[in-house]
Design a protein around this motif. Sequence first.
Motif, short mmCIF file in Angstrom:
data_model
loop_
_atom_site.label_atom_id
_atom_site.label_comp_id
_atom_site.label_asym_id
_atom_site.label_seq_id
_atom_site.Cartn_x
_atom_site.Cartn_y
_atom_site.Cartn_z
N ARG A 184 63.24 -8.63 51.87
CA ARG A 184 62.76 -8.82 50.50
C ARG A 184 61.33 -9.32 50.52
O ARG A 184 60.88 -9.97 51.44
CB ARG A 184 63.65 -9.77 49.73
CG ARG A 184 63.64 -11.20 50.25
CD ARG A 184 64.45 -12.10 49.32
NE ARG A 184 63.85 -12.14 48.02
CZ ARG A 184 64.49 -12.45 46.92
NH1 ARG A 184 65.76 -12.74 46.97
NH2 ARG A 184 63.87 -12.48 45.77
N GLU A 219 65.49 -11.42 35.99
CA GLU A 219 66.08 -10.14 36.37
C GLU A 219 66.36 -9.27 35.15
O GLU A 219 66.26 -8.04 35.21
CB GLU A 219 67.40 -10.38 37.13
CG GLU A 219 67.23 -10.89 38.55
CD GLU A 219 66.93 -12.39 38.61
OE1 GLU A 219 66.91 -13.02 37.53
OE2 GLU A 219 66.71 -12.90 39.72
N ASN A 231 68.12 -6.88 51.74
CA ASN A 231 68.01 -8.28 51.35
C ASN A 231 67.19 -9.10 52.34
O ASN A 231 66.48 -10.02 51.96
CB ASN A 231 69.40 -8.89 51.18
CG ASN A 231 70.14 -8.34 49.98
OD1 ASN A 231 69.52 -7.76 49.08
ND2 ASN A 231 71.45 -8.48 49.95
N PHE A 238 59.40 -9.68 40.01
CA PHE A 238 59.92 -8.36 40.35
C PHE A 238 59.54 -7.34 39.28
O PHE A 238 59.55 -7.63 38.11
CB PHE A 238 61.46 -8.38 40.44
CG PHE A 238 62.02 -9.20 41.57
CD1 PHE A 238 61.21 -9.57 42.62
CD2 PHE A 238 63.34 -9.59 41.55
CE1 PHE A 238 61.72 -10.31 43.66
CE2 PHE A 238 63.85 -10.35 42.58
CZ PHE A 238 63.04 -10.71 43.64
N ARG A 283 68.92 -8.77 46.35
CA ARG A 283 67.98 -7.74 45.92
C ARG A 283 68.63 -6.38 45.81
O ARG A 283 68.33 -5.59 44.90
CB ARG A 283 66.82 -7.71 46.92
CG ARG A 283 65.72 -6.72 46.62
CD ARG A 283 64.68 -6.83 47.73
NE ARG A 283 63.58 -5.89 47.53
CZ ARG A 283 63.09 -5.12 48.49
NH1 ARG A 283 63.62 -5.15 49.69
NH2 ARG A 283 62.07 -4.32 48.26
#
Length: 907
Positions: free
Chosen positions: A559, A667, A556, A565, A629
Amino acid sequence: MMRSSWLQLNLREQDIFRAAVVFLENRLCDSKTIEWALVKATHSKVLRVAVVHSLSSTSGRSIKEPWQSAWRYIEEYWREPTSDMPDGTGEYDIQNRLAAGELSGSLVQDLVNLVAPRLQIESHSRFSFGPASKKRLPKQPSDLFSMGITSGKAIDLDVLKLSKVTSPSFLFSLCTALEAAVARGLEIAKRAGWEGGPETWRLGQLNRVYTVPRVSENAGRGNEPDQFHQGIAPSVKLLYATTERLIAVNIAAGLEIVQGWRLSTSPVFLRLWAALARNPFIVPPEEVAGFFSTLSDDIFWLTSYYPEVAELRARRFKDLSADEQASLTGRISKMPPRRIWPHVPAGEGFKKEQTLTAVQELLRIEAAGGRLDEIANKWLASKKLSATKVGAEVGVEAGFPSSEEAHWVQPDPDLRFDTLDGETRLDALAEALAAPRLSWEMDPAERAADWLRQPQSIERIILDLERTKSTRRGAAQLWERVGWAHTPQNFGGNPDLGKEANRILVLLEDLPEEIVERAIEGISHWLSSWERQVVSSKLGRTVWTRIWPLAVKMTNVNRSMVDQFDLNATGKSTDDRRPMDLDTLNTPAGKLIGVFLAGCPNLKRRKRPFAAGSPLRSMRDLIMRSTGRAKLIALHRMTEALAYFLQADRRWTIHTLIPPLLQQTGESKVLWRSLARRIQFKDVVKELGAAMLKRSTDVAFDREIRQMLAIDLVIECLQANLEKRKAVIELDAVQQMLRSVEDEVRANVAGVLTRFIYDTSSPKNSAHSPHGVFQLAVAPFLQVVWPQEASLSTAGVSKAFAVLPAATNEAFAEAVGAVSRFLVPFDAWSMSDYGLDGEKDGAQKIIIVNDSNKARALLLLLDRTIGAGERAMVPHDLGLALSHIRNLSPELGDSSSFRRLAALARR
């Protein structure tokens, strides 16, 4: 790309078009909109149409510079023609057409498109990895994006076989078309910032204007000097080869082109002329002498920019008269003037450079067989010794630009560590690994790493660590290196890998948290490399549990700065067509999740691996409590294996893994991509079928995702037919989905039917025959589910269905009948597009057409898919197929369709 009107869009695309036009209103003078156009609109026909429409509106025509020019450059970039052939296969297709005797203008254009230079525009942010900095107001288009030229890859001339072409008119047409393409490429380069000089980096590099044979002096290990260059090089090299061939066939026509190059002011065309002038049958000696007598100092001396001129001077020197030779060697003996290298400081260094260059050119002449006169020989003898000390080479091509080559760097381990022991060696290694590079030759950290890579060294270090106090256990840099170097592959024979892994696990159990955190990359790699031993050991699971929180923390913290992403990376480069990749496999958390997944057993052997109190249940719960993450990576990896988790623990999967997919977030798009990586069958489609239908037509998702989801739904329909059960998804909904997707997606889905027949009728894993699969699964699908509208029968769909009958074997005629209403003409290069080329099990594939009924079906298949007219693409082996049809059913030879195809085959 041709300019398109929004009226040509379908209703769904028109909705997107209108939304994009509203979005662009008052945003054309914004650098973020420029970036949006390059990243998103470049790969969307609808968005491109919206941009062009906005530019043509009243407000669009009134925008000021540099915005107006910038947008028009982008429009030009979008309209650049490119080859339709997959990269690397174009020359094979062209070669097949040439071998079949085709010499059409269409072939000329297709060949030119393979290599033609074209405008390339890229967003500046593509090369930016940090937060955007404040920039001054743009004053020119180059402040908004980078411009250059690109092209397809260079054509392999051995594949193309130009030497077999004997038509002067075809070669002349190809020469003039290539010449125009090169000239246009140079013009594009000038608009992109090239000033017309000899520097070729703005042209994509051009080390040589002709293709260097694989066995050539100074050619390294056989690499062509422009092997990896895209830009001007591919078209220039093909132009040279074509002109050389034209001269061999018709010297007058070839000279007409070559003489124009001699008068050009372009360095590229000048170099082309010089390369051809090496041949005494093309350019006489007096013309070569005249060329050198009027040559500027820059062209005469800058060998790295004009290697063909230096080669011409060396190879034609012996053809010149004595006076002309003396004039050349005299100019060389005077050495290059100071202004040739303004960047080289005056003094001894410049004098050495002068001498080295002049000596090199005289040595080049001697290497080509030229004889120097007495004066030149004396001068060379006086300078040669000092010049050879600083690197003068002997060879005609010595010093010419060459291709980049990778070289093996021999390991240089620091052997002093062999003489140390225990904590002394650990301290010395830690110090060396943290030391800075002292020079190119002296890098203590790399030498220490080389020593560590030796298998015997790792064994010594492990022994040292085992003898060290438990509160210390070595430095972080040392553990980082040990984690990468200690792998199961280092142990030959049949060692006890569990015992070997346990040695490291004992050390890791007591390793201070601070060291684990700093060496997390190496330690997580070690756990991944030894995953089988780790998950099968109680100590291994304990160590995994201890290290997991630190892996999450470091994943994390590290990142990426980018906002978008895509968690599918396995080391590949990013592509503007897709979101920026973010690695799921090579982060510390990703590697530890891989260890967990490696411990998930085969469900046939262990039906409840996640029972309460089990080690895997504890590891899974710990993973799902992570955040950021690392949590997203965990969901990605588990969603990829969704079918497994549904079978292993259905209730947990439905409540934990499926809800994130159904959310409307960035996401969730990442998770859908992970789901689309594998074919999903009944269990997954039953839970997510409605969502898959919706997302397979949602243009907010990448085409790759939508295509895979559509394929999953179609396979479920086919599998349900084969198993004689009701599909878990509504057939009408699947049919509507197939109507709504783009033609490219629909064509790829059509191709799945053929692959389904092959996969489900494989003798190794199925009792079904190919014709049985067709009759049970595919034929009903085509009748009930596949959209019947003629407007959806496009060339792409037709090409996908054309190969299906051959896959069915005995049901060939029946399959042709089933797909015939979906067939329209498409570009068929050979009978491979019908699945009837080559051999299978020692027999020609076309033998499956073995009776008059199948022969009639094959004729129908060919007649429906091969177009009429001059520009129609004709399979090069069509004549053989027609001959086979006539042998089986002679009466078909008198049919109008047979006669039409026979006429095309004779072209």
